[in-house]
Design an enzyme around this catalytic site. Structure first.
Site, PDB file in Angstrom:
ATOM      1  N   ARG A  78       0.786  -1.174  -0.191  1.00  0.00           N
ATOM      2  CA  ARG A  78      -0.134  -0.092   0.054  1.00  0.00           C
ATOM      3  C   ARG A  78       0.789   1.238  -0.076  1.00  0.00           C
ATOM      4  NH1 ARG A  78      -2.838   3.155   4.875  1.00  0.00           N
ATOM      5  NH2 ARG A  78      -3.819   4.475   3.656  1.00  0.00           N
ATOM      6  N   HIS A 122      -3.374  10.940   0.770  1.00  0.00           N
ATOM      7  CA  HIS A 122      -2.578  10.583   2.259  1.00  0.00           C
ATOM      8  C   HIS A 122      -1.975  12.187   2.734  1.00  0.00           C
ATOM      9  CE1 HIS A 122      -1.151   7.282   5.104  1.00  0.00           C
ATOM     10  NE2 HIS A 122      -0.853   8.522   5.518  1.00  0.00           N
ATOM     11  N   GLU A 167      -7.551   8.081   6.355  1.00  0.00           N
ATOM     12  CA  GLU A 167      -7.946   8.966   7.854  1.00  0.00           C
ATOM     13  C   GLU A 167      -8.376  10.357   7.522  1.00  0.00           C
ATOM     14  OE1 GLU A 167      -4.792   8.326  10.344  1.00  0.00           O
ATOM     15  OE2 GLU A 167      -4.773   6.396  10.437  1.00  0.00           O
ATOM     16  N   ASN A 295      -7.260   1.400   9.883  1.00  0.00           N
ATOM     17  CA  ASN A 295      -6.093   1.847  10.568  1.00  0.00           C
ATOM     18  C   ASN A 295      -6.258   1.856  12.089  1.00  0.00           C
ATOM     19  OD1 ASN A 295      -5.438   2.253   8.095  1.00  0.00           O
ATOM     20  ND2 ASN A 295      -4.843   4.381   8.198  1.00  0.00           N
ATOM     21  N   TYR A 297      -4.169   1.541  15.711  1.00  0.00           N
ATOM     22  CA  TYR A 297      -2.891   1.671  16.746  1.00  0.00           C
ATOM     23  C   TYR A 297      -3.173   1.403  18.132  1.00  0.00           C
ATOM     24  CZ  TYR A 297      -0.470   3.218  12.576  1.00  0.00           C
ATOM     25  OH  TYR A 297      -0.043   3.500  11.279  1.00  0.00           O
ATOM     26  N   GLU A 366      -3.475  -0.309   8.343  1.00  0.00           N
ATOM     27  CA  GLU A 366      -2.218   0.318   8.756  1.00  0.00           C
ATOM     28  C   GLU A 366      -2.415  -0.338  10.426  1.00  0.00           C
ATOM     29  OE1 GLU A 366      -1.589   4.441   9.534  1.00  0.00           O
ATOM     30  OE2 GLU A 366      -1.892   4.881   7.357  1.00  0.00           O
TER      31      GLU A 366
HETATM   32  C1  GBH Z   1      -1.534   7.119  10.804  1.00  0.00           C
HETATM   33  O1  GBH Z   1      -2.156   7.915  11.788  1.00  0.00           O
HETATM   34  C2  GBH Z   1      -1.228   7.811   9.457  1.00  0.00           C
HETATM   35  O2  GBH Z   1      -1.839   7.203   8.553  1.00  0.00           O
HETATM   36  C3  GBH Z   1       0.090   7.364   9.255  1.00  0.00           C
HETATM   37  O3  GBH Z   1       0.475   8.187   7.924  1.00  0.00           O
HETATM   38  C4  GBH Z   1       1.154   7.569  10.587  1.00  0.00           C
HETATM   39  O4  GBH Z   1       2.553   7.580  10.174  1.00  0.00           O
HETATM   40  C5  GBH Z   1       0.748   6.498  11.374  1.00  0.00           C
HETATM   41  O5  GBH Z   1      -0.361   6.754  11.752  1.00  0.00           O
HETATM   42  C6  GBH Z   1       1.536   6.487  12.788  1.00  0.00           C
HETATM   43  O6  GBH Z   1       1.298   7.629  13.369  1.00  0.00           O
HETATM   44  O7  GBH Z   1      -6.601  10.604  21.168  1.00  0.00           O
HETATM   45  O8  GBH Z   1      -6.134  12.712  20.124  1.00  0.00           O
HETATM   46  O9  GBH Z   1      -4.112  11.361  20.968  1.00  0.00           O
HETATM   47  C7  GBH Z   1      -2.415   7.688  13.123  1.00  0.00           C
HETATM   48  C8  GBH Z   1      -3.435   8.606  13.515  1.00  0.00           C
HETATM   49  C9  GBH Z   1      -5.248   9.058  15.089  1.00  0.00           C
HETATM   50  C10 GBH Z   1      -3.437   7.585  15.731  1.00  0.00           C
HETATM   51  C11 GBH Z   1      -5.303   9.666  16.458  1.00  0.00           C
HETATM   52  C12 GBH Z   1      -3.643   7.986  17.235  1.00  0.00           C
HETATM   53  C13 GBH Z   1      -4.979   9.336  18.961  1.00  0.00           C
HETATM   54  C14 GBH Z   1      -5.505  10.532  18.808  1.00  0.00           C
HETATM   55  N1  GBH Z   1      -3.702   8.776  14.942  1.00  0.00           N
HETATM   56  N2  GBH Z   1      -4.821   8.804  17.519  1.00  0.00           N
HETATM   57  S1  GBH Z   1      -5.472  11.263  20.575  1.00  0.00           S
END
Ligand code: GBH
Length: 465
Positions: A78, A122, A167, A295, A297, A366
Site C-alpha cells: 500500500r 494521504h 484517515e 487503521n 494503533y 495500518e
Molecule cells: C496514521 O495516523 C497515519 O495514517 C500514518 O501516516 C502515520 O504515520 C501513522 O498513523 C503513525 O502515526 O486520542 O487525540 O491522542 C495515525 C492517526 C489518530 C493515531 C489519532 C492516534 C489518537 C489521537 N492517529 N490517534 S488522540
C-alpha cells in the site's frame, strides 16, 4: 515454527507507506508544493524541525524498496500517490513526469509479484488548493474527483485496489481544528465543513473510480475503540461524543447513508451553520464500497471535560467536552500509545455488530508501533517490542476472524522509518531501519520476524492446512 498467528487461506499480508513520508524529491520533475511543505517550515510545527523534503528519498530509491518488499514476501504493498506530483497546482492538466513515477513503481511491483494498493490522498493537498480554502471548500472535493479520474485512467488497468482517502478524521480535525497537522488551522464550523467535504470528495472519487472500471475501491479510516474512564454517566456521555466524532460521523454516512445521530450534540454550538451540507450528499457519500480499510494503533479511554468558553478564537471543533486519559497497566510505545491488542478484536467485532450486512469486507490498512530503536553492535535493530506488538495484533485480528469478522488482509505500518508528520524523524515505525540523512536501509529483527510469519502462512496454505 507453528507459533505464528494463523489466518485463513488467501489472507493477504503486506506493508504500507505514504508519499510525503517517504518520497523526498519534493521539487523534482515538476512536483508542486503541498500543505505539508508549507506547514513543515512553520517554526515549531514539526518537533525536530525536519520536513519531507528528503525523507527516505524513495523517489530515487524505489527499486531498492521494491526489492525489500519482494524479499519480505508480501503479497500487497500500500502506497500513496502525491496529488502535487500529478497536478502541481491541484487542478488542470496532468504533469506527465509525476504520473510516470507511479507507473514505473506499479510496473516494478507487478514484476515482483506484488499487488499494488494505491491511496489517492494521504494528506498532501496541493498548496494552491489550500489557498482557495482547502477542504473547507467544496471545490476541493470536486478537484479531488478530477485528480482521481486522471490517476485511475493511467493506472486503473494495473492497480486493482484503490483507497480514496487516508484517515479523513486526521485531515479534518488535526488539520483544521487543533492545528497539529497541515494546514495548521484552529477552527470550529470550517473544520466540520472540512469533514463533510472529505466525505463528499470520497463519494465523488468513488464515482470517478467506477467510471474508470475499478472494481475494488474503499476508504481507510482511523477508528477508535472508545471506552469511558469510569462508570460515571458523565464519562459514558463523553465516550459517546468521542465515539461519534472518531467513528460514527464517518462510518454511519459511509455505510448507512445517514448522519450519525449524536453529531449535533457532539459539536453543539460549534456548528454555527450547516449550509455546507447539500441535498443528495448522503447518496454520494454512501456509494457502495468493496472494502473498508481500518487503521488501528491504540484504543482511547475518555472522560467528561468541561466546556471551555474562553477566547472565541480558541473555540475549535476539538473542544467538545471529552478528553483522553491514560490507559494504565499496559506497555506504551514510543508515541506514548497504550498497547491493547484486544481492543482491535473488540473494534472489529463491534463494527460487524453495528453494521451487519452493510459492512463490506475489512482490510487492516495500518497497524504497527514506534519504538526506541537503536542499532546494536551488529548494526541490527533488535526490536523485540515491535515484534511483540505485531504478533499480538495479528493474533487479535485472527481472533476477530474466528468471531466471524470478514477480515481479508493486513498491511503493516510501515515498511520504512520515515517522516512521522509532526514528529519528523523523531519517531520510527519501520520494519526497515533508515539512517537519516544517508538513507541507508537495514532490515530490523521485526522485518525478519514478519518475513518468517508470512512464509509460515504460505507454507501452511501450500500444505492445504
Ligand atoms: C496514521 O495516523 C497515519 O495514517 C500514518 O501516516 C502515520 O504515520 C501513522 O498513523 C503513525 O502515526 O486520542 O487525540 O491522542 C495515525 C492517526 C489518530 C493515531 C489519532 C492516534 C489518537 C489521537 N492517529 N490517534 S488522540
Amino acid at each position: 515454527m507453528s507459533d505464528f498467528p494463523v489466518f485463513p487461506p488467501g489472507f493477504e499480508f503486506g506493508a504500507a507507506t505514504s508519499a510525503y513520508q517517504i518520497e523526498g524529491g519534493t521539487r523534482d520533475d515538476g512536483r508542486g508544493p503541498s500543505i505539508w511543505d508549507t506547514f513543515s517550515r512553520r517554526a515549531g510545527a514539526v518537533s525536530d524541525g525536519t520536513s519531507g523534503e528528503t525523507a527516505c528519498d524513495h523517489y530515487h530509491r524505489h527499486r531498492e524498496d521494491v526489492a525489500l518488499l519482494a524479499d519480505l514476501g508480501v503479497s500487497v504493498y500500500r502506497f500513496s500517490v502525491a496529488w502535487p506530483r500529478v497536478q502541481p497546482s491541484g487542478s488542470g492538466p496532468v504533469n506527465a513526469r509525476g504520473l510516470d513515477f507511479y507507473a514505473r513503481l506499479v510496473d516494478d511491483l507487478l514484476e515482483a509479484g506484488i499487488k499494488p494498493v494505491a491511496t489517492l490522498y494521504h494528506w498532501d493537498l496541493p498548496q494552491p488548493l489550500e489557498d482557495r480554502g482547502g477542504w473547507r471548500s467544496r471545490g476541493t472535493a470536486e478537484r479531488f474527483a478530477e485528480y482521481t479520474a486522471l490517476v485511475a485512467e493511467r493506472l486503473g488497468d494495473r492497480v486493482a485496489r484503490w483507497i480514496t482517502l487516508n484517515e479523513p478524521w486526521c485531515s479534518a480535525f488535526l488539520g483544521y481544528a487543533n492545528g497539529e497537522h497541515a494546514p495548521g488551522a484552529r477552527e470550529g464550523t470550517p473544520a466540520l465543513a472540512a469533514a463533510h467535504h472529505l466525505l463528499v470528495g470520497h463519494g465523488l472519487a468513488m464515482g470517478a473510480l467506477r467510471a474508470a472500471g475499478v472494481r475494488e475501491a474503499g476508504i481507510s479510516l482511523n477508528l477508535d475503540r472508545v471506552r469511558p474512564a469510569t462508570p460515571d454517566p458523565a464519562d459514558a456521555e463523553a465516550a459517546l461524543r468521542a465515539e461519534t466524532q472518531r467513528n460514527l460521523m464517518w462510518t454511519d454516512p459511509l455505510l448507512t447513508g445517514r448522519y450519525a445521530p449524536g453529531e449535533p450534540d457532539t459539536f453543539g454550538e460549534l456548528i454555527e451553520r450547516q449550509d455546507f451540507r447539500r441535498e443528495g450528499d448522503l447518496a454520494l457519500v454512501s456509494a457502495p464500497m468493496d472494502f473498508l480499510g481500518l487503521n488501528y494503533y491504540t484504543p482511547s479511554t475518555v472522560r467528561a471535560a468541561p466546556w471551555r468558553e474562553p477566547d472565541p478564537a480558541r473555540r475549535t471543533a476539538m473542544d467538545n467536552r471529552f478528553e483522553g486519559v491514560d490507559h494504565p497497566g499496559v506497555r506504551h510505545t514510543a508515541m506514548g500509545w497504550a498497547v491493547v491488542p484486544d481492543a482491535l478484536r473488540d473494534l472489529l467485532v463491534s463494527l460487524r455488530d453495528r453494521y451487519g450486512a452493510l459492512l463490506p469486507p475489512i482490510h487492516i490498512t495500518e497497524n504497527g508501533s514506534a519504538e526506541h530503536d537503536v542499532p546494536a553492535a551488529d548494526g541490527i535493530v533488535h526490536d523485540a517490542d515491535r515484534i511483540a506488538y505485531l504478533e499480538s495484533h495479528l493474533r487479535a485480528a485472527a481472533a476477530a476472524i474466528a468471531d466471524g469478522v470478514d477480515l481479508r488482509g493486513y498491511t503493516a505500518w510501515s515498511l520504512l522509518d520515515n517522516f512521522e508528520w509532526a514528529f519528523g524523524h523523531s519517531r520510527r515505525f519501520g520494519l526497515v531501519h533508515v539512517d537519516f540523512p544517508t538513507g541507508t536501509r537495514t532490515p530490523k529483527a521485526s522485518y525478519h520476524w514478519y518475513k518468517a510469519a508470512i512464509a509460515a502462512s504460505a507454507a501452511r496454505e501450500h500444505r492445504g492446512e
